[in-house]
Design a protein around this motif. Sequence first.
Motif, PDB file in Angstrom:
ATOM      1  N   PRO A 206       0.823  -1.206   0.000  1.00  0.00           N
ATOM      2  CA  PRO A 206       0.000   0.000   0.000  1.00  0.00           C
ATOM      3  C   PRO A 206       0.865   1.267   0.000  1.00  0.00           C
ATOM      4  CG  PRO A 206      -0.600  -1.480   1.819  1.00  0.00           C
ATOM      5  CD  PRO A 206       0.697  -1.964   1.260  1.00  0.00           C
ATOM      6  N   ALA A 207       0.405   2.282  -0.699  1.00  0.00           N
ATOM      7  CA  ALA A 207       1.117   3.562  -0.683  1.00  0.00           C
ATOM      8  C   ALA A 207       1.144   4.163   0.713  1.00  0.00           C
ATOM      9  CB  ALA A 207       0.456   4.530  -1.662  1.00  0.00           C
ATOM     10  N   GLY A 208       0.190   3.762   1.551  1.00  0.00           N
ATOM     11  CA  GLY A 208       0.153   4.262   2.921  1.00  0.00           C
ATOM     12  C   GLY A 208       1.065   3.526   3.874  1.00  0.00           C
ATOM     13  N   THR A 227       1.937   4.706   9.527  1.00  0.00           N
ATOM     14  CA  THR A 227       1.299   4.181   8.326  1.00  0.00           C
ATOM     15  C   THR A 227      -0.145   4.662   8.239  1.00  0.00           C
ATOM     16  OG1 THR A 227       0.666   2.152   9.486  1.00  0.00           O
ATOM     17  CG2 THR A 227       2.769   2.146   8.307  1.00  0.00           C
ATOM     18  N   ASP A 228      -0.691   4.611   7.035  1.00  0.00           N
ATOM     19  CA  ASP A 228      -2.066   5.055   6.804  1.00  0.00           C
ATOM     20  C   ASP A 228      -2.682   4.157   5.751  1.00  0.00           C
ATOM     21  OD1 ASP A 228      -4.442   6.446   6.708  1.00  0.00           O
ATOM     22  OD2 ASP A 228      -3.644   8.094   5.497  1.00  0.00           O
ATOM     23  N   THR A 229      -3.134   2.980   6.184  1.00  0.00           N
ATOM     24  CA  THR A 229      -3.714   2.008   5.259  1.00  0.00           C
ATOM     25  C   THR A 229      -4.664   1.078   5.988  1.00  0.00           C
ATOM     26  OG1 THR A 229      -3.217   0.227   3.684  1.00  0.00           O
ATOM     27  CG2 THR A 229      -1.753   0.437   5.578  1.00  0.00           C
ATOM     28  N   ILE A 230      -5.668   0.598   5.256  1.00  0.00           N
ATOM     29  CA  ILE A 230      -6.558  -0.419   5.821  1.00  0.00           C
ATOM     30  C   ILE A 230      -5.914  -1.800   5.777  1.00  0.00           C
ATOM     31  CG2 ILE A 230      -8.657   0.870   5.292  1.00  0.00           C
ATOM     32  CD1 ILE A 230      -9.060  -1.008   2.875  1.00  0.00           C
ATOM     33  N   GLY A 236       4.152  -2.347   8.174  1.00  0.00           N
ATOM     34  CA  GLY A 236       5.368  -2.140   8.946  1.00  0.00           C
ATOM     35  C   GLY A 236       6.081  -0.858   8.530  1.00  0.00           C
ATOM     36  N   ARG A 237       6.974  -0.380   9.411  1.00  0.00           N
ATOM     37  CA  ARG A 237       7.694   0.875   9.138  1.00  0.00           C
ATOM     38  C   ARG A 237       9.211   0.710   9.121  1.00  0.00           C
ATOM     39  NH1 ARG A 237       7.376   4.723  12.888  1.00  0.00           N
ATOM     40  NH2 ARG A 237       6.463   3.558  14.604  1.00  0.00           N
TER      41      ARG A 237
END
Length: 320
Positions: A206-208, A227-230, A236-237
């Motif tokens: 995901p782009a998030g 992160t910003d995704t469903i 992970g970061r």
Amino acid sequence: MPSTRLDLERIRAARGIIDPVFLDTPLYQCDELGRELGCTMSIKLETANPVRSFKARGTELVARLLADRGETEAVCASAGNLGQALGWSGRLRGVRVTVVASHMAPAIKLDRIRASGAELEVVDGDFESARERAAHLARLRGIRLVEDSLDIETCEGAATIGLELAGSAAPFDAVLIALGGGAMATGVGFVLKSLSPDVEVICVQPAGAPAMTRSWHQCRVVTTGPTDTIADGVAGRYPIPAVLDDLLSVADDAVLVSEASIVTGMRTLLECAGLVVEPSAALGVSAVLEDRDRFAGRHIATVICGSNVDMNAYRSWVHV
């Protein structure tokens, strides 16, 4: 054969260790999905098992190793699926499992971790906070810390999916694999590049939550902010350097997809294949939706990696 931490003979031997209920999952061409996407589309369905994800292929190897060594306790951090799978595998082999998860994990995944027999500890913060707490508990108790993607067993267990894809009667032009920590992408990618080197291995994130994809493109570890995704299962970061090295050896490309495409991918899998999946499992379809020309007329396979999804959230996303 690509140079990685993985070993093809160990992967083949893993099939004799993993409970057969997790092996030889359905692999089939979905014509309706292919017509919608403009390509020939095959699905590798890793949700048709007791934990509804591919993760138990790896935790079966981990739990067997622990039992053989006489270790009776382990701890892991999990976004949900790994914890459930390790709880399942550990219970059958007499290994007590503690799972640390973020409070942001879907409630259904937390419930299924508890149902697996594992002890669950929920912490504030995101998955990286859970990783820190799991590492602290391992040091405090003197027990095994199971680290998804870093522990080679998790990668080589997932790699058995690659054996089944490579053994398919119909050759693929490309395989689309969800990318999070990297266990499935490196495992499946390694086998495909070893046995079917002409198959394009494409990782999708995901782009998030782009840390591993950015790292792959820059050939160095790139960390990100929140992160910003469903797609919680791949959010992970902090990429693991050894896993990134493996990924650089086996992946042909790594792409990012939008949240809108992930939702459309989930809806498309429901409408065309009758599958209710978690967001991470729709990443491969999402990649085709975003770049139809790239995949037009080709035979594509995608791994449907999990279906542990909160149904209220699912309905709000796909409007059913």
